[in-house]
Every structure is written in C-alpha cells, then in structure tokens.
Design a protein around this motif. Structure first.
Motif, PDB file in Angstrom:
ATOM      1  N   GLN A 188      -7.578  18.947  31.343  1.00 32.49           N
ATOM      2  CA  GLN A 188      -7.789  18.572  29.911  1.00 32.49           C
ATOM      3  C   GLN A 188      -7.480  19.581  28.863  1.00 32.49           C
ATOM      4  OE1 GLN A 188     -11.121  16.338  28.257  1.00 32.49           O
ATOM      5  NE2 GLN A 188     -11.490  14.993  30.113  1.00 32.49           N
ATOM      6  N   PHE A 189      -6.381  19.324  28.088  1.00 32.93           N
ATOM      7  CA  PHE A 189      -6.130  20.156  26.788  1.00 32.93           C
ATOM      8  C   PHE A 189      -6.703  19.557  25.535  1.00 32.93           C
ATOM      9  CE2 PHE A 189      -3.454  20.944  23.107  1.00 32.93           C
ATOM     10  CZ  PHE A 189      -3.325  22.471  23.145  1.00 32.93           C
ATOM     11  N   GLN A 190      -7.403  20.540  25.021  1.00 33.51           N
ATOM     12  CA  GLN A 190      -8.114  19.938  24.040  1.00 33.51           C
ATOM     13  C   GLN A 190      -7.969  21.170  22.663  1.00 33.51           C
ATOM     14  OE1 GLN A 190     -12.162  19.918  25.219  1.00 33.51           O
ATOM     15  NE2 GLN A 190     -11.634  18.899  27.043  1.00 33.51           N
ATOM     16  N   PRO A 191      -7.154  20.809  21.954  1.00 34.10           N
ATOM     17  CA  PRO A 191      -6.822  21.795  20.922  1.00 34.10           C
ATOM     18  C   PRO A 191      -7.927  22.080  19.921  1.00 34.10           C
ATOM     19  CG  PRO A 191      -5.480  19.682  20.342  1.00 34.10           C
ATOM     20  CD  PRO A 191      -6.357  19.471  21.506  1.00 34.10           C
ATOM     21  N   LEU A 192      -8.701  21.437  20.045  1.00 39.72           N
ATOM     22  CA  LEU A 192      -9.838  21.965  19.017  1.00 39.72           C
ATOM     23  C   LEU A 192     -11.294  21.328  19.628  1.00 39.72           C
ATOM     24  CD1 LEU A 192     -10.069  22.016  15.070  1.00 39.72           C
ATOM     25  CD2 LEU A 192     -11.761  20.776  16.420  1.00 39.72           C
ATOM     26  N   PHE A 193     -12.288  22.166  19.673  1.00 43.13           N
ATOM     27  CA  PHE A 193     -13.546  21.800  20.428  1.00 43.13           C
ATOM     28  C   PHE A 193     -14.690  22.614  20.078  1.00 43.13           C
ATOM     29  CE2 PHE A 193     -16.721  21.416  23.520  1.00 43.13           C
ATOM     30  CZ  PHE A 193     -16.946  20.030  23.644  1.00 43.13           C
ATOM     31  N   ASN A 194     -15.698  22.376  19.717  1.00 39.50           N
ATOM     32  CA  ASN A 194     -16.943  23.195  19.881  1.00 39.50           C
ATOM     33  C   ASN A 194     -18.219  22.332  19.300  1.00 39.50           C
ATOM     34  OD1 ASN A 194     -18.787  25.303  20.942  1.00 39.50           O
ATOM     35  ND2 ASN A 194     -18.436  26.492  19.073  1.00 39.50           N
ATOM     36  N   THR A 195     -19.299  22.261  20.147  1.00 36.41           N
ATOM     37  CA  THR A 195     -20.555  21.559  19.467  1.00 36.41           C
ATOM     38  C   THR A 195     -21.272  22.464  18.360  1.00 36.41           C
ATOM     39  OG1 THR A 195     -21.049  20.951  21.816  1.00 36.41           O
ATOM     40  CG2 THR A 195     -22.826  20.634  20.192  1.00 36.41           C
TER      41      THR A 195
ATOM     42  N   ASP B  40       0.766   7.317  22.727  1.00 37.04           N
ATOM     43  CA  ASP B  40       0.637   7.591  23.916  1.00 37.04           C
ATOM     44  C   ASP B  40       0.308   9.091  24.645  1.00 37.04           C
ATOM     45  OD1 ASP B  40       2.277   5.067  23.977  1.00 37.04           O
ATOM     46  OD2 ASP B  40       3.084   5.291  25.791  1.00 37.04           O
ATOM     47  N   ARG B  41      -0.503   8.687  25.669  1.00 38.94           N
ATOM     48  CA  ARG B  41      -1.059   9.962  26.194  1.00 38.94           C
ATOM     49  C   ARG B  41      -2.331  10.935  25.473  1.00 38.94           C
ATOM     50  NH1 ARG B  41      -0.618  12.098  30.512  1.00 38.94           N
ATOM     51  NH2 ARG B  41      -2.330  10.776  30.897  1.00 38.94           N
ATOM     52  N   TRP B  42      -2.511  10.461  24.241  1.00 41.24           N
ATOM     53  CA  TRP B  42      -3.336  11.177  23.454  1.00 41.24           C
ATOM     54  C   TRP B  42      -4.488  10.322  23.093  1.00 41.24           C
ATOM     55  CZ3 TRP B  42      -3.372  16.121  23.026  1.00 41.24           C
ATOM     56  CH2 TRP B  42      -2.045  17.024  23.190  1.00 41.24           C
ATOM     57  N   ILE B  43      -5.680  11.021  23.335  1.00 42.72           N
ATOM     58  CA  ILE B  43      -6.840  10.154  23.152  1.00 42.72           C
ATOM     59  C   ILE B  43      -7.689  10.977  22.141  1.00 42.72           C
ATOM     60  CG2 ILE B  43      -9.167   9.531  24.463  1.00 42.72           C
ATOM     61  CD1 ILE B  43      -7.632   9.582  26.974  1.00 42.72           C
ATOM     62  N   ALA B  44      -8.479  10.304  21.183  1.00 40.52           N
ATOM     63  CA  ALA B  44      -9.422  10.822  20.315  1.00 40.52           C
ATOM     64  C   ALA B  44     -10.723  10.229  20.587  1.00 40.52           C
ATOM     65  CB  ALA B  44      -9.002  10.567  18.959  1.00 40.52           C
ATOM     66  N   TYR B  45     -11.858  11.211  20.312  1.00 39.79           N
ATOM     67  CA  TYR B  45     -13.085  10.521  20.210  1.00 39.79           C
ATOM     68  C   TYR B  45     -14.012  11.536  19.780  1.00 39.79           C
ATOM     69  CZ  TYR B  45     -15.754  12.520  24.542  1.00 39.79           C
ATOM     70  OH  TYR B  45     -16.204  13.153  25.099  1.00 39.79           O
ATOM     71  N   CYS B  46     -15.486  11.004  19.026  1.00 37.96           N
ATOM     72  CA  CYS B  46     -16.156  12.097  18.649  1.00 37.96           C
ATOM     73  C   CYS B  46     -17.505  11.948  19.396  1.00 37.96           C
ATOM     74  CB  CYS B  46     -16.586  12.030  17.313  1.00 37.96           C
ATOM     75  SG  CYS B  46     -15.123  12.527  16.109  1.00 37.96           S
ATOM     76  N   SER B  47     -18.442  12.841  19.578  1.00 39.12           N
ATOM     77  CA  SER B  47     -19.810  12.580  20.137  1.00 39.12           C
ATOM     78  C   SER B  47     -20.742  12.750  19.012  1.00 39.12           C
ATOM     79  CB  SER B  47     -20.227  13.771  21.009  1.00 39.12           C
ATOM     80  OG  SER B  47     -21.370  13.713  21.545  1.00 39.12           O
ATOM     81  N   ALA B  48     -21.646  11.881  19.113  1.00 42.50           N
ATOM     82  CA  ALA B  48     -22.642  11.752  18.118  1.00 42.50           C
ATOM     83  C   ALA B  48     -22.365  11.172  16.696  1.00 42.50           C
ATOM     84  CB  ALA B  48     -23.563  13.251  17.950  1.00 42.50           C
ATOM     85  N   VAL B  49     -21.141  11.103  16.462  1.00 39.99           N
ATOM     86  CA  VAL B  49     -21.066  10.427  15.014  1.00 39.99           C
ATOM     87  C   VAL B  49     -19.953   9.420  15.162  1.00 39.99           C
ATOM     88  CG1 VAL B  49     -21.434  12.706  13.759  1.00 39.99           C
ATOM     89  CG2 VAL B  49     -19.105  12.177  14.657  1.00 39.99           C
ATOM     90  N   SER B  50     -19.895   8.598  14.199  1.00 41.80           N
ATOM     91  CA  SER B  50     -18.661   7.602  14.256  1.00 41.80           C
ATOM     92  C   SER B  50     -17.512   8.290  13.592  1.00 41.80           C
ATOM     93  CB  SER B  50     -19.127   6.206  13.316  1.00 41.80           C
ATOM     94  OG  SER B  50     -19.527   6.855  12.065  1.00 41.80           O
ATOM     95  N   TRP B  51     -16.248   7.713  14.015  1.00 46.80           N
ATOM     96  CA  TRP B  51     -15.121   8.491  13.633  1.00 46.80           C
ATOM     97  C   TRP B  51     -14.092   7.504  13.352  1.00 46.80           C
ATOM     98  CZ3 TRP B  51     -11.309   7.978  17.038  1.00 46.80           C
ATOM     99  CH2 TRP B  51     -11.586   7.514  18.228  1.00 46.80           C
ATOM    100  N   SER B  52     -13.188   8.132  12.515  1.00 43.48           N
ATOM    101  CA  SER B  52     -11.850   7.297  12.615  1.00 43.48           C
ATOM    102  C   SER B  52     -10.789   8.299  13.003  1.00 43.48           C
ATOM    103  CB  SER B  52     -11.419   6.888  11.033  1.00 43.48           C
ATOM    104  OG  SER B  52     -11.211   7.937  10.067  1.00 43.48           O
TER     105      SER B  52
ATOM    106  N   PHE C 203     -19.542  16.989  18.131  1.00 44.57           N
ATOM    107  CA  PHE C 203     -18.027  17.573  18.414  1.00 44.57           C
ATOM    108  C   PHE C 203     -17.062  16.652  18.022  1.00 44.57           C
ATOM    109  CE2 PHE C 203     -19.727  16.580  22.794  1.00 44.57           C
ATOM    110  CZ  PHE C 203     -18.737  15.907  23.216  1.00 44.57           C
ATOM    111  N   PHE C 204     -15.843  17.294  17.859  1.00 44.93           N
ATOM    112  CA  PHE C 204     -14.561  16.465  17.607  1.00 44.93           C
ATOM    113  C   PHE C 204     -14.021  16.593  19.294  1.00 44.93           C
ATOM    114  CE2 PHE C 204     -14.480  17.709  13.182  1.00 44.93           C
ATOM    115  CZ  PHE C 204     -14.568  16.453  12.595  1.00 44.93           C
ATOM    116  N   HIS C 205     -12.988  15.577  19.650  1.00 42.17           N
ATOM    117  CA  HIS C 205     -12.806  15.736  20.980  1.00 42.17           C
ATOM    118  C   HIS C 205     -11.189  14.913  20.932  1.00 42.17           C
ATOM    119  CE1 HIS C 205     -12.197  15.986  25.132  1.00 42.17           C
ATOM    120  NE2 HIS C 205     -13.790  15.891  25.371  1.00 42.17           N
ATOM    121  N   PRO C 206     -10.130  15.758  20.540  1.00 43.38           N
ATOM    122  CA  PRO C 206      -8.938  15.096  20.835  1.00 43.38           C
ATOM    123  C   PRO C 206      -8.374  15.711  22.027  1.00 43.38           C
ATOM    124  CG  PRO C 206      -8.917  16.663  19.096  1.00 43.38           C
ATOM    125  CD  PRO C 206     -10.226  16.496  19.306  1.00 43.38           C
ATOM    126  N   TYR C 207      -7.743  14.855  22.786  1.00 42.94           N
ATOM    127  CA  TYR C 207      -7.441  15.517  24.056  1.00 42.94           C
ATOM    128  C   TYR C 207      -6.358  14.752  24.771  1.00 42.94           C
ATOM    129  CZ  TYR C 207     -10.265  12.161  26.458  1.00 42.94           C
ATOM    130  OH  TYR C 207     -10.818  11.151  27.051  1.00 42.94           O
TER     131      TYR C 207
END
Length: 328
Positions: free
Chosen positions: A172-179, A53-65, A94-98
């Motif tokens: 948005q709090f993103q514990p890890l991010f960069n392109t 709950d409340r936590w979202i994951a996604y990635c840009s430009a790549v498929s992911w799990s 980029f990774f984008h958990p948030y």
C-alpha cells in the motif's frame, strides 16, 4: 535481458525523462483513467471508495468527501489531483488515500530500496508518507508542511527480504498518513505520486493514456453503454426466458472478476426476431480471467426461441453498464 553478462529487467530500467521505462510501480498516477466515472464522492467514516482507477480514498473517524480536479503545480505542470476533505471532526482520525500495488511477480523487490514521491498540500500537521510493504506499515521521511501550499515530498524505504508476494498480497502506497485530530474542512491533496526502485527520486514518469488504461483493465473493466441500444454481448437462447451471452475481456484480469451493474437490470434487453424484451436478472456464468458467459434471465414478452441467437444490449440509455471487478 542479458547485456554482456549483466542481467536486468525492462520494468526496472529507465531514464530521467521517463520515456517508456515503466519506472513508476504505481498505476494511473495522473488520475486520468476513470472507468467508474466518479470525479467526486461523499462517504462515512471507514468507507473506502474508488475515484480514478486504482486509487482509493477514505477517512477514519470522520465523514468525508473526495474529488479529482485539475491543478497547476509550482513548477508549472498542469496535473490532476486527488483531494480528500473531512466533513466532520474527531480525535484519533486520519486521511487515507492509497493505491494497492500487486506484489505477485515482484520478487525482485525483496530487500531493495524504493523511493516514494508526490506533490502534496494539506492544512493538517503531523502527516508523513506511508508505506505498508506487505509485512509492516511505516511512516517515512520528514513531516509534510501543513501550510496549505504544494510541496514535492519524497522518502526512501528498504523493502523486507520476507515480502509476501502471493496472488492476493499487495504493497500500500499512502502519500499522506498519520493519526491526528481532524476538524471539519481539514484536507489533504495529492498529485503525481510515484514509487520507483532506487534511493533518489527522479522526474515524474508521464505515460500515455492507452498504456494506463491497459494496466487498469487488469483490475477493473467497464463495458459502458453509449446509448441507443448499445450491443454489450452476443450469444444464444437456452430457454424461452433465458439467454446466455459471451464477453471477452480486453486483457486477462488479475483473478476471476465479480460483476457490477448499473443496478437497474431491467434496462438490459435481448434481441430476437426484431423484438426487444427486458430481463430481470444478470449473472456471470462459467467465467474465467479472460472471458465470461452472462446469463440474462426472466425475459418477458415474446418467448425466446431455444437455441436461437440473441444479443445483450442496453435498453436505449447511456447509463447502463456491465463492469468486471478484479481489484485487490
């Protein structure tokens, strides 16, 4: 509260052991509440997905799990983590958990310092803590080591004096991010994220499951079947093939929610005169932030008695659910 002329807020105070202080502005940071029941997921590029709950994951430009699992941190703490893995490769990815933190009612954050912290491990270089403060996005602190080991990272950010604090605004709090360039099997993993007022990271605030569930239900409420004709709501028949049932939410929701179902409307049934009849559609009716009517239509079989009592139930299975979504 007014303490001898010093005004403070209960949601801004606390001590180092985290006892009932509500220091952490994030919700469900231990990833324990999981009303959607999703512990692992796969997705394509740019498809944000909820896990805990409340936590979202996604990635840009790549498929992911992504998945939730139990880990042991270097200080011996056993915790849940949110891990995201690239399942294809791309440049400018980029990774984008948030988590989206509601800013409505948080005017007290205007111009204040917040400290962001988390345990993080990754094999991808060039990653930072990131915050989007309702005005702009910022990479913070020093580069997170890319050695595949757990590191406790933190960074301080001064909130703008022009924060947007309307009902639909959020941080948005993103514990890890960069392109960067991501390769297949590149990953990031996060545990015990925290955002608190001040400029010094304190020990993680552990809270009870019931407290976190209560907070989560402002944004999402899942009325899950337990099998064997679980009763989901009660109401009355308004025609021979339509019934309206009534459901109260356990906490007032952020906004009027949308309805999410198991995707198999025929598993919902109406009880009348000791008979069960399937319906073909479910819809919200006259709903508010505190309660809703549920219209069950297309009832087949024995005609319903207009004005008679009825019950909305799962048709003898445990996979049925009615969920109410008021997420940011």
């Amino acid at each position: 509260a007014d303490l001898g002329g010093v005004t403070t807020r209960l949601d801004q105070v606390g001590n180092s052991d985290g006892a009932l202080s509500n220091r952490n502005l994030l919700i469900n940071s231990e990833f324990r509440v999981n009303q959607r029941g999703v512990t692992s997921i796969t997705a394509n590029s740019g498809e944000p997905k909820f896990l805990a709950d409340r936590w979202i994951a996604y990635c840009s430009a790549v498929s992911w799990s992504a998945s939730i699992q139990e880990v042991t941190l270097p200080d011996g703490t056993v915790a849940n983590s949110l891990k995201t893995v690239a399942t294809s490769a791309a440049t400018n990815a980029f990774f984008h958990p948030y988590q989206k933190v509601e800013t409505y009612g948080k005017d007290y954050l205007q111009g204040k310092k917040v400290v962001l912290s988390a345990w993080v491990r990754t094999n991808v270089a060039g990653q930072f803590i990131r915050i989007c403060d309702s005005v702009n996005c910022h990479l913070l602190g020093t580069t997170i080591p890319a050695d595949g080991q757990w590191h406790k990272v933190s960074a301080v950010h001064t909130m703008p004096t022009s924060m947007n604090t309307g009902a639909s605004n959020n941080i948005q709090f993103q514990p890890l991010f960069n392109t960067v360039s991501l390769a297949t099997n590149d990953y990031c993993e996060v545990a015990l994220p925290q955002m608190e007022l001040g400029d010094t990271s304190t020990d993680f605030e552990h809270t009870s499951y019931s407290d976190e569930l209560h907070k989560c239900r402002r944004y999402f409420y899942n009325l899950q079947s337990a099998g064997v004709y679980t009763r989901l709501g009660v109401g009355e028949n308004i025609s021979a093939s339509i019934a309206q049932c009534f459901i109260d939410y356990p906490i007032e929701m952020r906004v009027k929610p949308s309805l999410v179902t198991s995707g198999i409307p025929s598993v919902y049934a109406l009880y009348h005169s000791s008979s069960i009849a399937a319906c073909t559609s479910i819809a919200l009716d006259a709903y508010t932030t505190t309660h809703t009517g549920v219209i069950a239509a297309g009832v087949s079989g024995t005609p319903l008695l207009d004005g008679g009592a009825s019950q909305l139930m799962a048709n003898n299975n445990s996979s049925t659910f009615l969920a109410f979504d008021a997420e940011l």
